[in-house]
Scaffold this active site. Structure first.
Site, PDB file in Angstrom:
ATOM      1  N   SER A  79       0.844  -1.180   0.000  1.00  0.00           N
ATOM      2  CA  SER A  79       0.000   0.000   0.000  1.00  0.00           C
ATOM      3  C   SER A  79       0.889   1.243   0.000  1.00  0.00           C
ATOM      4  CB  SER A  79      -0.898  -0.019   1.246  1.00  0.00           C
ATOM      5  OG  SER A  79      -1.670   1.156   1.342  1.00  0.00           O
ATOM      6  N   CYS A  80       0.292   2.395  -0.356  1.00  0.00           N
ATOM      7  CA  CYS A  80       1.027   3.671  -0.281  1.00  0.00           C
ATOM      8  C   CYS A  80      -0.013   4.775  -0.237  1.00  0.00           C
ATOM      9  CB  CYS A  80       1.989   3.821  -1.471  1.00  0.00           C
ATOM     10  SG  CYS A  80       1.190   3.732  -3.093  1.00  0.00           S
ATOM     11  N   GLY A  81       0.191   5.881  -0.944  1.00  0.00           N
ATOM     12  CA  GLY A  81      -0.810   6.931  -0.981  1.00  0.00           C
ATOM     13  C   GLY A  81      -1.906   6.634  -1.983  1.00  0.00           C
TER      14      GLY A  81
END
Length: 273
Positions: free
Chosen positions: A231-233
């Site tokens: 996951s990230c932004g």
């Protein structure tokens, strides 16, 4: 070539391969607020891979959302990409958005795709030929997607994993965002992280726009026998962390949480730490 990356030297030696297609996946703006000094040039013969528009579901309220297999196939064919094309993708920041393009081809079932390690900055630093950015019309390709749903996760699956802990969730955002010590760059998002996730900022895996050597990556990346979720932004830099695990030859199943924090952080009913 089993590795997911190639060097600029390799690309330079193979520029005349008849089945090679070079894709420029640079983004004009990015959430990291990093600007490239290479705004108006490209590797000679490169074709622009428009992640934000042509290769995202623009009907989604979330940015960079995975397109349908049909939409991806059509956009790839419009770029002249064939089922047997060898694809090298790069971006103007070194390694930033190009891994997202790599993952898109992978999830659509195309195995012959690589990220250019160091991207355009490394290409220019080696004195290789560039040209002004330009668009062309290409003979229609015959690319066909073969979607691999196991490489993609939804918020419901992430929520379920908080309880089961079947997989390890890795968050590629910066540590201050992960810890909720700084506001999110997108308005309206809560600060913090998905419960149980671990933080491996993508910047730790790179040096001067190139991936660290395998031995150094192995010291940074925790490993066990569980599947890996990333996951990230907004689903872009998570793909950098995923490639890093490929570089240390980690065989565990890997998937991207496509909604990432942009989705999770705006839904008050979802838990955060």
């Amino acid at each position: 070539m089993k590795k997911p990356i190639v060097s600029v030297e390799w690309l330079h030696e193979h520029l005349d391969d008849s089945d090679l297609i070079i894709l420029d996946a640079s983004q004009q703006v990015n959430q990291a607020k990093v600007e490239s000094q290479y705004q108006d040039i490209q590797i000679v013969g490169a074709r622009y891979f428009d992640i934000k528009n042509e290769f995202s579901d623009t009907d989604s309220p979330l940015p960079n959302t995975l397109p349908t297999a049909e939409a991806f196939s059509k956009a790839a064919r419009n770029l002249g990409i064939n089922k047997d094309s060898k694809i090298v993708v790069y971006d103007s920041l070194g390694v930033y958005s190009s891994p997202r393009a790599w993952w898109l081809f992978k999830i659509m079932g195309h195995s012959n795709v690589w990220v250019l390690d160091g991207g355009l900055p490394e290409w220019v630093s080696q004195g290789y030929e560039v040209e002004k950015t330009q668009k062309h019309d290409y003979a229609l390709g015959n690319f066909v997607s073969n979607f691999k749903p196991e490489m993609f996760k939804t918020k419901e699956q992430i929520l379920e994993n908080i309880a089961t802990k079947d997989a390890v969730l890795i968050d590629a955002r910066s540590q201050d965002r992960f810890l909720g010590e700084t506001p999110e760059p997108r308005e309206g998002l809560r600060s913090g992280h998905i419960p149980g996730s671990i933080n491996i900022p993508y910047t730790r895996l790179l040096n001067d726009g190139k991936f660290l050597p395998k031995e150094e990556l192995e010291k940074i990346l925790p490993q066990d026998n569980k599947p890996l979720l990333f996951s990230c932004g907004s689903g872009v830099t998570a793909c950098i962390d995923l490639i890093a695990y490929e570089l240390i030859e980690n065989k565990n199943p890997k998937a991207i949480y496509d909604g990432s924090w942009t989705e999770w952080g705006q839904i008050d009913s979802l838990p955060i730490e």
